[in-house]
Motif scaffolding. Sequence first.
Motif, PDB file in Angstrom:
ATOM      1  N   LEU A  95      -6.267   0.821   5.985  1.00  0.00           N
ATOM      2  CA  LEU A  95      -6.082   0.825   4.514  1.00  0.00           C
ATOM      3  C   LEU A  95      -5.872  -0.794   4.070  1.00  0.00           C
ATOM      4  O   LEU A  95      -5.453  -1.213   4.684  1.00  0.00           O
ATOM      5  CB  LEU A  95      -4.892   1.787   4.125  1.00  0.00           C
TER       6      LEU A  95
ATOM      7  N   THR B 104       0.767  -1.248  -0.048  1.00  0.00           N
ATOM      8  CA  THR B 104      -0.026   0.151   0.006  1.00  0.00           C
ATOM      9  C   THR B 104       0.928   1.361   0.030  1.00  0.00           C
ATOM     10  O   THR B 104       1.984   1.332   0.506  1.00  0.00           O
ATOM     11  CB  THR B 104      -0.964  -0.153   1.204  1.00  0.00           C
TER      12      THR B 104
ATOM     13  N   GLU C 297      -6.384   1.166  -7.137  1.00  0.00           N
ATOM     14  CA  GLU C 297      -5.700  -0.152  -6.753  1.00  0.00           C
ATOM     15  C   GLU C 297      -4.527  -0.204  -7.464  1.00  0.00           C
ATOM     16  O   GLU C 297      -4.289   0.299  -8.608  1.00  0.00           O
ATOM     17  CB  GLU C 297      -6.641  -1.196  -6.946  1.00  0.00           C
TER      18      GLU C 297
ATOM     19  N   VAL D 137      -3.217  -0.712  -2.547  1.00  0.00           N
ATOM     20  CA  VAL D 137      -3.879   0.637  -2.977  1.00  0.00           C
ATOM     21  C   VAL D 137      -2.906   1.724  -2.711  1.00  0.00           C
ATOM     22  O   VAL D 137      -2.002   1.584  -2.228  1.00  0.00           O
ATOM     23  CB  VAL D 137      -5.237   0.886  -2.272  1.00  0.00           C
TER      24      VAL D 137
ATOM     25  N   ALA E  88      -3.498   5.654  -1.202  1.00  0.00           N
ATOM     26  CA  ALA E  88      -4.242   6.239  -0.642  1.00  0.00           C
ATOM     27  C   ALA E  88      -3.666   7.659  -0.134  1.00  0.00           C
ATOM     28  O   ALA E  88      -2.628   7.860   0.139  1.00  0.00           O
ATOM     29  CB  ALA E  88      -4.737   5.565   1.031  1.00  0.00           C
TER      30      ALA E  88
ATOM     31  N   VAL F 290      -8.716   5.573  -0.241  1.00  0.00           N
ATOM     32  CA  VAL F 290      -8.189   5.034  -1.369  1.00  0.00           C
ATOM     33  C   VAL F 290      -8.561   5.732  -2.694  1.00  0.00           C
ATOM     34  O   VAL F 290      -9.656   5.940  -2.847  1.00  0.00           O
ATOM     35  CB  VAL F 290      -8.749   3.463  -1.256  1.00  0.00           C
TER      36      VAL F 290
END
Length: 104
Positions: A87, A75, A103, A91, A93, A100
């Motif tokens: 989260l 992430t 992806e 992704v 964010a 988010v």
Amino acid sequence: SDVCSFRSINTIDPTAYEERRALLRELFGAFGDDSEIRPPLQVDYGYRTTIGARTFANFGFVCLDVAEVTIGANTVVGAGSIVTKDLPANVVAVGNPARVVREI
């Protein structure tokens, strides 16, 4: 202590990569393989946050971990984002609060 680790992370030489990773592993409840958080960072406790593998957070990372915060593997958290809830993995964010946006 957590406070010592927190201060050390924010003041360590930027080229001391392995030392910074060791401090991050000490501060957080978990700190995944190949993860990176660029200082300065700010957390309430640290140990209540787990960072998944291959997670990247740019400088200015703030995590209000009075409650547990889990950041998923792979992430990306954008610079200046404020993480206020979990989260998922894989992704990107960003924002305040961190949301988010896509992806990966």
